[in-house]
Design an enzyme around this catalytic site. Sequence first.
Site, PDB file in Angstrom:
ATOM      1  N   GLU A 140      -7.346 -11.217  -6.464  1.00  0.00           N
ATOM      2  CA  GLU A 140      -6.253 -10.719  -5.617  1.00  0.00           C
ATOM      3  C   GLU A 140      -6.738 -10.271  -4.234  1.00  0.00           C
ATOM      4  O   GLU A 140      -6.057  -9.500  -3.553  1.00  0.00           O
ATOM      5  CB  GLU A 140      -5.526  -9.562  -6.305  1.00  0.00           C
ATOM      6  CG  GLU A 140      -4.860  -9.918  -7.615  1.00  0.00           C
ATOM      7  CD  GLU A 140      -3.725 -10.904  -7.492  1.00  0.00           C
ATOM      8  OE1 GLU A 140      -3.527 -11.496  -6.400  1.00  0.00           O
ATOM      9  OE2 GLU A 140      -3.027 -11.097  -8.502  1.00  0.00           O
TER      10      GLU A 140
ATOM     11  N   HIS B 109      -4.690  -1.626  -7.224  1.00  0.00           N
ATOM     12  CA  HIS B 109      -3.736  -2.531  -7.867  1.00  0.00           C
ATOM     13  C   HIS B 109      -3.921  -2.395  -9.370  1.00  0.00           C
ATOM     14  O   HIS B 109      -5.040  -2.539  -9.867  1.00  0.00           O
ATOM     15  CB  HIS B 109      -3.992  -3.974  -7.423  1.00  0.00           C
ATOM     16  CG  HIS B 109      -3.306  -4.997  -8.288  1.00  0.00           C
ATOM     17  ND1 HIS B 109      -1.941  -4.970  -8.503  1.00  0.00           N
ATOM     18  CD2 HIS B 109      -3.774  -6.032  -9.017  1.00  0.00           C
ATOM     19  CE1 HIS B 109      -1.618  -5.972  -9.322  1.00  0.00           C
ATOM     20  NE2 HIS B 109      -2.712  -6.620  -9.653  1.00  0.00           N
TER      21      HIS B 109
ATOM     22  N   HIS C 166      -2.005  -2.868 -13.509  1.00  0.00           N
ATOM     23  CA  HIS C 166      -0.942  -3.378 -14.369  1.00  0.00           C
ATOM     24  C   HIS C 166      -0.457  -2.205 -15.227  1.00  0.00           C
ATOM     25  O   HIS C 166      -0.557  -2.219 -16.448  1.00  0.00           O
ATOM     26  CB  HIS C 166      -1.456  -4.523 -15.239  1.00  0.00           C
ATOM     27  CG  HIS C 166      -1.865  -5.739 -14.455  1.00  0.00           C
ATOM     28  ND1 HIS C 166      -2.273  -6.908 -15.050  1.00  0.00           N
ATOM     29  CD2 HIS C 166      -1.918  -5.960 -13.113  1.00  0.00           C
ATOM     30  CE1 HIS C 166      -2.569  -7.804 -14.099  1.00  0.00           C
ATOM     31  NE2 HIS C 166      -2.371  -7.254 -12.915  1.00  0.00           N
TER      32      HIS C 166
ATOM     33  N   TYR D  10      13.366  13.067  -6.618  1.00  0.00           N
ATOM     34  CA  TYR D  10      12.962  13.232  -5.213  1.00  0.00           C
ATOM     35  C   TYR D  10      11.546  12.757  -4.934  1.00  0.00           C
ATOM     36  O   TYR D  10      11.213  12.355  -3.814  1.00  0.00           O
ATOM     37  CB  TYR D  10      13.140  14.701  -4.771  1.00  0.00           C
ATOM     38  CG  TYR D  10      12.040  15.640  -5.201  1.00  0.00           C
ATOM     39  CD1 TYR D  10      12.088  16.310  -6.419  1.00  0.00           C
ATOM     40  CD2 TYR D  10      10.937  15.850  -4.377  1.00  0.00           C
ATOM     41  CE1 TYR D  10      11.073  17.158  -6.808  1.00  0.00           C
ATOM     42  CE2 TYR D  10       9.913  16.706  -4.766  1.00  0.00           C
ATOM     43  CZ  TYR D  10       9.986  17.355  -5.984  1.00  0.00           C
ATOM     44  OH  TYR D  10       8.977  18.184  -6.361  1.00  0.00           O
TER      45      TYR D  10
ATOM     46  N   HIS E  73       4.338  -8.573 -13.026  1.00  0.00           N
ATOM     47  CA  HIS E  73       2.906  -8.488 -12.758  1.00  0.00           C
ATOM     48  C   HIS E  73       2.371  -7.041 -12.802  1.00  0.00           C
ATOM     49  O   HIS E  73       1.643  -6.703 -13.726  1.00  0.00           O
ATOM     50  CB  HIS E  73       2.634  -9.149 -11.390  1.00  0.00           C
ATOM     51  CG  HIS E  73       1.197  -9.211 -11.017  1.00  0.00           C
ATOM     52  ND1 HIS E  73       0.696 -10.113 -10.086  1.00  0.00           N
ATOM     53  CD2 HIS E  73       0.128  -8.473 -11.405  1.00  0.00           C
ATOM     54  CE1 HIS E  73      -0.601  -9.947  -9.956  1.00  0.00           C
ATOM     55  NE2 HIS E  73      -0.981  -8.951 -10.735  1.00  0.00           N
TER      56      HIS E  73
ATOM     57  N   TYR F 246       4.977  18.743   5.750  1.00  0.00           N
ATOM     58  CA  TYR F 246       3.915  19.392   4.992  1.00  0.00           C
ATOM     59  C   TYR F 246       2.651  18.544   4.903  1.00  0.00           C
ATOM     60  O   TYR F 246       1.618  19.030   4.476  1.00  0.00           O
ATOM     61  CB  TYR F 246       4.400  19.741   3.575  1.00  0.00           C
ATOM     62  CG  TYR F 246       5.494  20.771   3.579  1.00  0.00           C
ATOM     63  CD1 TYR F 246       5.458  21.837   4.471  1.00  0.00           C
ATOM     64  CD2 TYR F 246       6.553  20.695   2.693  1.00  0.00           C
ATOM     65  CE1 TYR F 246       6.465  22.782   4.480  1.00  0.00           C
ATOM     66  CE2 TYR F 246       7.558  21.641   2.692  1.00  0.00           C
ATOM     67  CZ  TYR F 246       7.516  22.681   3.592  1.00  0.00           C
ATOM     68  OH  TYR F 246       8.501  23.620   3.591  1.00  0.00           O
TER      69      TYR F 246
HETATM   70 ZN   LIG Z   1      -2.854  -8.163 -11.049  1.00  0.00          ZN
END
Ligand SMILES: [Zn+2]
Length: 230
Positions: A86, A105, A107, A126, A168, A221
């Site tokens: 990726e 990244h 899963h 929120y 994904h 903040y």
């Molecule tokens: Zn992936």
Amino acid sequence: MVAERTLPVTDERALREAVLATALGMNAAAINRGKSGNVSARWRDAAFDGFLITPTGVPYAQTTPEQIVAMTLAGEIHGALLPSSEWRFHRDIYAERADAQAIVHAHAPFATTLACMHRGIPPFHYMVAVAGGRDIRCAEYATFGTQELSDVAVAALDQRRACLLANHGMIALGASLEQALALAVEVETLAEMYWRALQIGEPVPLSDGEMDVVLEKFRTYGQSRSTSRS
Ligand SMILES: [Zn+2]
């Protein structure tokens, strides 16, 4: 777990160790299993402009700091191993987003469950604003490792620090590895709460006006305190 680090990392070796610690931290935090996710951090010095990223095909517990792959923004690989499959969305996010110093990244199970339904996370709570906007989008589906996936991910991250990827997983970015990992954990927590609420019915969404109040408070903040639930 990830070491606390308040100053920017200026040593490449230390950053390689921090990338690896974050990858292990992702699995320890139960937002990822096995080798499916990946982690990177922007790395620049006099001779290099790019990022350090986890390699493909090696379990994190057996990866050494030397095996973390250095890549330029042009896509040149510096290392004995190949980068995560990726690497394209990591590169494109660093190229597009000056605020991205690190990317996680994963899963993550609940975020990915929603992503498999092509559902983003609406303003049901929120804390959704922690990702930078009124919602957390789900990018359209595209095959893993492709430029097409990178393109839809970058689009879903517009004005946001996190997004889901259809069928994904999820992406979170931050000003440091610690922030990116903390945001990924927060997104997974929100995904789980949203999923639980959906078991009862449709949660009551916050209005645009209420979300804007929260976004403004988070801006005032500062991001480091914005993750407080107080
Ligand atoms: Zn992936």
